[in-house]
Motif scaffolding. Structure first.
Motif, PDB file in Angstrom:
ATOM      1  N   LEU A 111      -0.482 -16.789  -3.487  1.00 21.00           N
ATOM      2  CA  LEU A 111      -0.843 -17.211  -4.842  1.00 21.00           C
ATOM      3  C   LEU A 111      -1.317 -18.655  -4.800  1.00 21.00           C
ATOM      4  CD1 LEU A 111       2.289 -15.664  -6.573  1.00 21.00           C
ATOM      5  CD2 LEU A 111      -0.015 -14.703  -6.550  1.00 21.00           C
ATOM      6  N   ILE A 112      -0.562 -19.486  -4.090  1.00 22.68           N
ATOM      7  CA  ILE A 112      -0.943 -20.876  -3.873  1.00 22.68           C
ATOM      8  C   ILE A 112      -1.618 -20.916  -2.511  1.00 22.68           C
ATOM      9  CG2 ILE A 112      -0.096 -23.252  -3.610  1.00 22.68           C
ATOM     10  CD1 ILE A 112       2.343 -22.427  -5.287  1.00 22.68           C
ATOM     11  N   HIS A 113      -2.760 -21.569  -2.434  1.00 18.81           N
ATOM     12  CA  HIS A 113      -3.525 -21.608  -1.199  1.00 18.81           C
ATOM     13  C   HIS A 113      -2.662 -22.054  -0.015  1.00 18.81           C
ATOM     14  CE1 HIS A 113      -7.045 -21.682   1.274  1.00 18.81           C
ATOM     15  NE2 HIS A 113      -6.745 -22.919   1.667  1.00 18.81           N
ATOM     16  N   GLY A 114      -2.625 -21.232   1.036  1.00 22.69           N
ATOM     17  CA  GLY A 114      -1.903 -21.596   2.246  1.00 22.69           C
ATOM     18  C   GLY A 114      -0.394 -21.332   2.207  1.00 22.69           C
ATOM     19  N   ILE A 115       0.090 -20.784   1.095  1.00 23.33           N
ATOM     20  CA  ILE A 115       1.537 -20.535   0.975  1.00 23.33           C
ATOM     21  C   ILE A 115       1.771 -19.063   0.628  1.00 23.33           C
ATOM     22  CG2 ILE A 115       3.613 -21.017  -0.406  1.00 23.33           C
ATOM     23  CD1 ILE A 115       2.588 -23.835  -0.820  1.00 23.33           C
ATOM     24  N   ASN A 116       2.665 -18.414   1.347  1.00 22.18           N
ATOM     25  CA  ASN A 116       2.994 -17.037   1.007  1.00 22.18           C
ATOM     26  C   ASN A 116       4.215 -16.996   0.114  1.00 22.18           C
ATOM     27  OD1 ASN A 116       0.971 -15.495   2.218  1.00 22.18           O
ATOM     28  ND2 ASN A 116       1.909 -15.795   4.231  1.00 22.18           N
ATOM     29  N   THR A 117       4.064 -16.312  -1.017  1.00 21.45           N
ATOM     30  CA  THR A 117       5.186 -16.125  -1.935  1.00 21.45           C
ATOM     31  C   THR A 117       5.709 -14.708  -1.756  1.00 21.45           C
ATOM     32  OG1 THR A 117       4.373 -17.730  -3.541  1.00 21.45           O
ATOM     33  CG2 THR A 117       5.784 -15.995  -4.396  1.00 21.45           C
ATOM     34  N   SER A 118       7.040 -14.580  -1.668  1.00 17.84           N
ATOM     35  CA  SER A 118       7.645 -13.248  -1.593  1.00 17.84           C
ATOM     36  C   SER A 118       7.626 -12.632  -2.981  1.00 17.84           C
ATOM     37  CB  SER A 118       9.097 -13.343  -1.128  1.00 17.84           C
ATOM     38  OG  SER A 118       9.122 -13.932   0.139  1.00 17.84           O
ATOM     39  N   ILE A 119       6.992 -11.507  -3.089  1.00 16.22           N
ATOM     40  CA  ILE A 119       6.847 -10.862  -4.395  1.00 16.22           C
ATOM     41  C   ILE A 119       7.335  -9.420  -4.306  1.00 16.22           C
ATOM     42  CG2 ILE A 119       4.821 -12.256  -5.000  1.00 16.22           C
ATOM     43  CD1 ILE A 119       3.309  -9.399  -4.440  1.00 16.22           C
ATOM     44  N   TRP A 120       7.353  -8.749  -5.444  1.00 15.01           N
ATOM     45  CA  TRP A 120       7.469  -7.299  -5.467  1.00 15.01           C
ATOM     46  C   TRP A 120       6.105  -6.810  -5.925  1.00 15.01           C
ATOM     47  CZ3 TRP A 120      12.668  -6.445  -8.611  1.00 15.01           C
ATOM     48  CH2 TRP A 120      13.707  -7.061  -7.913  1.00 15.01           C
ATOM     49  N   GLY A 121       5.493  -5.942  -5.141  1.00 13.42           N
ATOM     50  CA  GLY A 121       4.123  -5.565  -5.491  1.00 13.42           C
ATOM     51  C   GLY A 121       3.863  -4.087  -5.301  1.00 13.42           C
ATOM     52  N   PHE A 122       2.850  -3.603  -5.991  1.00 17.40           N
ATOM     53  CA  PHE A 122       2.379  -2.259  -5.709  1.00 17.40           C
ATOM     54  C   PHE A 122       1.668  -2.311  -4.357  1.00 17.40           C
ATOM     55  CE2 PHE A 122       2.676  -1.902 -10.422  1.00 17.40           C
ATOM     56  CZ  PHE A 122       3.632  -0.896 -10.437  1.00 17.40           C
ATOM     57  N   ASN A 123       2.070  -1.422  -3.465  1.00 17.98           N
ATOM     58  CA  ASN A 123       1.632  -1.443  -2.073  1.00 17.98           C
ATOM     59  C   ASN A 123       1.925  -2.808  -1.429  1.00 17.98           C
ATOM     60  OD1 ASN A 123       0.844   1.127  -2.637  1.00 17.98           O
ATOM     61  ND2 ASN A 123      -1.334   0.815  -2.365  1.00 17.98           N
ATOM     62  N   GLY A 124       2.914  -3.472  -1.955  1.00 20.70           N
ATOM     63  CA  GLY A 124       3.409  -4.708  -1.350  1.00 20.70           C
ATOM     64  C   GLY A 124       2.523  -5.919  -1.547  1.00 20.70           C
ATOM     65  N   GLY A 125       1.524  -5.832  -2.408  1.00 22.82           N
ATOM     66  CA  GLY A 125       0.616  -6.972  -2.553  1.00 22.82           C
ATOM     67  C   GLY A 125       0.332  -7.316  -4.009  1.00 22.82           C
ATOM     68  N   TYR A 126      -0.447  -8.346  -4.166  1.00 29.46           N
ATOM     69  CA  TYR A 126      -0.944  -8.735  -5.480  1.00 29.46           C
ATOM     70  C   TYR A 126      -2.307  -9.390  -5.281  1.00 29.46           C
ATOM     71  CZ  TYR A 126      -1.179 -10.114 -10.295  1.00 29.46           C
ATOM     72  OH  TYR A 126      -1.577 -10.220 -11.590  1.00 29.46           O
ATOM     73  N   PRO A 127      -3.352  -9.059  -6.054  1.00 29.49           N
ATOM     74  CA  PRO A 127      -3.316  -8.105  -7.158  1.00 29.49           C
ATOM     75  C   PRO A 127      -3.030  -6.676  -6.701  1.00 29.49           C
ATOM     76  CG  PRO A 127      -5.543  -9.020  -6.870  1.00 29.49           C
ATOM     77  CD  PRO A 127      -4.665  -9.700  -5.911  1.00 29.49           C
ATOM     78  N   ALA A 128      -2.492  -5.891  -7.617  1.00 26.49           N
ATOM     79  CA  ALA A 128      -2.199  -4.486  -7.350  1.00 26.49           C
ATOM     80  C   ALA A 128      -3.512  -3.709  -7.207  1.00 26.49           C
ATOM     81  CB  ALA A 128      -1.389  -3.922  -8.508  1.00 26.49           C
ATOM     82  N   PRO A 129      -3.461  -2.557  -6.560  1.00 34.25           N
ATOM     83  CA  PRO A 129      -4.668  -1.725  -6.506  1.00 34.25           C
ATOM     84  C   PRO A 129      -5.172  -1.429  -7.920  1.00 34.25           C
ATOM     85  CG  PRO A 129      -2.886  -0.728  -5.224  1.00 34.25           C
ATOM     86  CD  PRO A 129      -2.308  -1.917  -5.921  1.00 34.25           C
ATOM     87  N   VAL A 130      -6.490  -1.511  -8.099  1.00 29.89           N
ATOM     88  CA  VAL A 130      -7.076  -1.140  -9.391  1.00 29.89           C
ATOM     89  C   VAL A 130      -7.275   0.374  -9.362  1.00 29.89           C
ATOM     90  CG1 VAL A 130      -9.063  -1.381 -10.908  1.00 29.89           C
ATOM     91  CG2 VAL A 130      -8.215  -3.371  -9.647  1.00 29.89           C
ATOM     92  N   LEU A 131      -6.558   1.080 -10.219  1.00 30.27           N
ATOM     93  CA  LEU A 131      -6.688   2.536 -10.262  1.00 30.27           C
ATOM     94  C   LEU A 131      -7.825   2.885 -11.219  1.00 30.27           C
ATOM     95  CD1 LEU A 131      -2.915   3.559 -10.504  1.00 30.27           C
ATOM     96  CD2 LEU A 131      -4.253   2.922  -8.494  1.00 30.27           C
ATOM     97  N   ARG A 132      -8.638   3.839 -10.790  1.00 28.57           N
ATOM     98  CA  ARG A 132      -9.744   4.271 -11.648  1.00 28.57           C
ATOM     99  C   ARG A 132      -9.641   5.761 -11.905  1.00 28.57           C
ATOM    100  NH1 ARG A 132     -14.241   1.078 -12.949  1.00 28.57           N
ATOM    101  NH2 ARG A 132     -13.954  -1.032 -12.132  1.00 28.57           N
ATOM    102  N   ALA A 133      -9.736   6.121 -13.172  1.00 28.69           N
ATOM    103  CA  ALA A 133      -9.712   7.528 -13.562  1.00 28.69           C
ATOM    104  C   ALA A 133     -10.955   7.776 -14.394  1.00 28.69           C
ATOM    105  CB  ALA A 133      -8.461   7.819 -14.377  1.00 28.69           C
ATOM    106  N   LYS A 134     -11.216   9.053 -14.658  1.00 36.48           N
ATOM    107  CA  LYS A 134     -12.372   9.405 -15.481  1.00 36.48           C
ATOM    108  C   LYS A 134     -11.846   9.985 -16.796  1.00 36.48           C
ATOM    109  CE  LYS A 134     -16.963   9.982 -15.369  1.00 36.48           C
ATOM    110  NZ  LYS A 134     -17.858   8.830 -15.230  1.00 36.48           N
ATOM    111  N   GLN A 135     -12.467   9.572 -17.881  1.00 34.42           N
ATOM    112  CA  GLN A 135     -12.039  10.056 -19.193  1.00 34.42           C
ATOM    113  C   GLN A 135     -12.047  11.583 -19.253  1.00 34.42           C
ATOM    114  OE1 GLN A 135     -14.592   8.835 -22.431  1.00 34.42           O
ATOM    115  NE2 GLN A 135     -12.997   9.243 -23.957  1.00 34.42           N
ATOM    116  N   GLY A 136     -10.988  12.163 -19.790  1.00 31.60           N
ATOM    117  CA  GLY A 136     -10.896  13.621 -19.940  1.00 31.60           C
ATOM    118  C   GLY A 136     -10.435  14.323 -18.682  1.00 31.60           C
ATOM    119  N   LYS A 137     -10.305  13.574 -17.606  1.00 24.46           N
ATOM    120  CA  LYS A 137      -9.928  14.180 -16.318  1.00 24.46           C
ATOM    121  C   LYS A 137      -8.479  13.836 -15.983  1.00 24.46           C
ATOM    122  CE  LYS A 137     -13.687  16.232 -15.418  1.00 24.46           C
ATOM    123  NZ  LYS A 137     -14.960  15.544 -15.419  1.00 24.46           N
TER     124      LYS A 137
END
Ligand code: C2O
Ligand code: CU
Ligand code: CU
Length: 457
Positions: free
Chosen positions: A46-72
């Motif tokens: 999050l801060i350049h050059g520093i790793n922050t321990s987080i809880w994340g989707f798939n262990g990271g941040y930003p989380a994966p952007v999920l894409r769906a189709k309307q009506g599907k």
């Protein structure tokens, strides 16, 4: 393989994003599923050059952007790799109750090591999001928040489509977490995080194609804050609010989104490359940079106007024959009440004079209201507290009809930001059977009383 113009545009937009600081990656695919995601401990720079321990989707941040189709249908295999139970809620989707992701109300908690299959249809297009609905101050606060984009059934031709997840982290200059909730703040506007990020970076610059038709999707995935979005000296239009298209785009001046809320804007980028547009966040009367957009050369057809998006198929409320239900949001004061043993009870807020004392199987309260399936309801809501509250309802999209503070052009949403001492009327058809959460999306407010549910039978 032949590549369609649409794919080309999407992938070229992808390349633009990939060359930039905030990377938005898709989740890995597995046969039978559109996505496989985990919740787990991980790290993020999050801060350049520093790793922050987080809880994340798939262990990271930003989380994966999920894409769906309307009506599907979208099928997501979710594995809980945390050391505590969780669930995932799909914020803003008019979903089947079994998939709503609220522990005890709609599903048992997903225990550590367990897998749960979320499988649902997305009836509406727009910008939605996903997050746990358990131990939310910690789970959301440490990073379990992500974008769920439902693409319009009919293709809309943007030259770049950029999700922007806004979150202030409760971390210090070493990237270590500080208190996520401080009672005296929980009793007021909520505990603000100090380190502001857009897609996990502080004040990033994101490239956009020169001359292109640009769609920005702002998502307030913060636990607490309100962001007031504006472009500095550059015209743009609001095309959707909280995932729901406006029938007619309106000019953006400055627009506030409370925790949980979204805003889609569109504009035509300057034709020259190297031009910079500043996206700002207003605090009081002052505006500060949130991120910068910079144009890069692109060979695109000339853009002239900003299209309106198709309006979502939300059932029209029958307001004339509606039944009104009253809601009162109150503040129980600055003093921390204590129980008979002198242990502080952090119950600062009430809905209709009631606090929901945390979630567990044994203490589900009665619903705030019982609604009849298929009937229209007007919720007449009064915020008599000296603070703002983004009030959110699950399972339904409502129409904001009226406010005592401002002129309302009725619009569809799942969350309405109530000003202090504001009274708002909303209406909707109770067409989705189940027990649906109704709460403030300032997570600390929800956790200290501003939470309940309605039942549709
Ligand atoms: Cu984002 Cu109960 O909601
Ligand atoms: Cu929700
Ligand atoms: Cu609140």
């Amino acid at each position: 393989m032949a590549i369609s113009r649409r794919q080309f545009l999407l992938s070229s937009a992808g390349i633009i994003a990939a060359s930039q600081v905030p990377q938005l990656v898709l989740a890995a695919k597995e046969p039978g599923f559109d996505y496989v995601i985990t919740a787990e401990e991980g790290s993020a720079e999050l801060i350049h050059g520093i790793n922050t321990s987080i809880w994340g989707f798939n262990g990271g941040y930003p989380a994966p952007v999920l894409r769906a189709k309307q009506g599907k249908r979208i099928r997501i295999k979710f594995i809980n790799k945390l050391n505590e139970p969780t669930t995932i809620h799909w914020h803003g989707i008019r979903i089947d109750i079994a998939m709503d992701g609220v522990p005890f109300l709609s599903q048992p908690p997903i225990m550590p090591g367990e897998t749960f299959i979320y499988n649902f249809v997305c009836p509406d297009a727009g910008t939605f999001w996903y997050h746990p609905h358990m131990n939310s101050t910690q789970q959301l606060g440490r990073g379990l928040v992500g974008a769920l984009i439902v693409e319009e059934a009919e293709t809309i031709d943007f030259d770049a489509d950029i999700p922007l997840c806004l979150k202030n982290w409760h971390i210090d200059e070493k990237g270590e977490f500080t208190e996520l909730s401080i009672p005296r703040y929980a009793a007021r506007m909520g505990t603000p995080g100090r380190y502001e990020t857009v897609n996990g970076k502080h004040k990033p610059t994101i490239e956009i194609p020169a001359g292109g038709l640009i769609r920005l999707r702002f998502l307030n995935v913060d636990n607490t804050l309100i962001y007031k979005i504006a472009l500095k000296d550059f015209p743009a239009k609001i095309i959707a609010i909280d995932g729901n298209a406006l029938s007619e785009p309106v000019p953006l001046t400055a627009h506030e989104i409370g925790a949980g809320m979204r805003l889609d804007i569109a504009f035509i980028a300057p034709e020259k490359s190297g031009e910079v547009i500043e996206v700002q966040n207003g605090k009081g009367r002052l505006f500060f940079d949130l991120l910068k957009l910079q144009t890069v050369t692109a060979k695109l057809p000339k853009r002239k106007n900003i299209p309106a998006l198709p309006v979502n198929p939300i059932p029209e409320p029958d307001v004339k024959n509606a039944k009104t239900v009253n809601f009162l949001f109150e503040w129980s004061g600055a003093m921390t009440p204590a129980d008979k043993n002198g242990i502080p009870k952090h119950e600062f807020w009430t809905i209709n004079r009631r606090v929901w004392k945390g979630m567990s199987k044994s203490n589900l309260p009665v619903p705030l209201a019982e609604l009849k399936l298929g009937k229209t309801y007007i919720f007449d809501m009064k915020n008599v507290t000296p603070h703002k509250h983004p009030i959110h309802m699950h399972g339904h999209t409502f129409t904001v009809l009226w406010s005592n503070k401002k002129k309302i052009r009725p619009y569809h949403t799942d969350t309405v930001l109530m000003e202090k001492n504001e009274r708002v009327k909303i209406a909707f058809v109770a067409d989705n059977p189940g027990r649906w959460m109704f709460h403030c999306h300032v997570i600390e407010h929800m956790k200290t009383g501003l939470m309940g549910y309605i039942s549709v039978v």
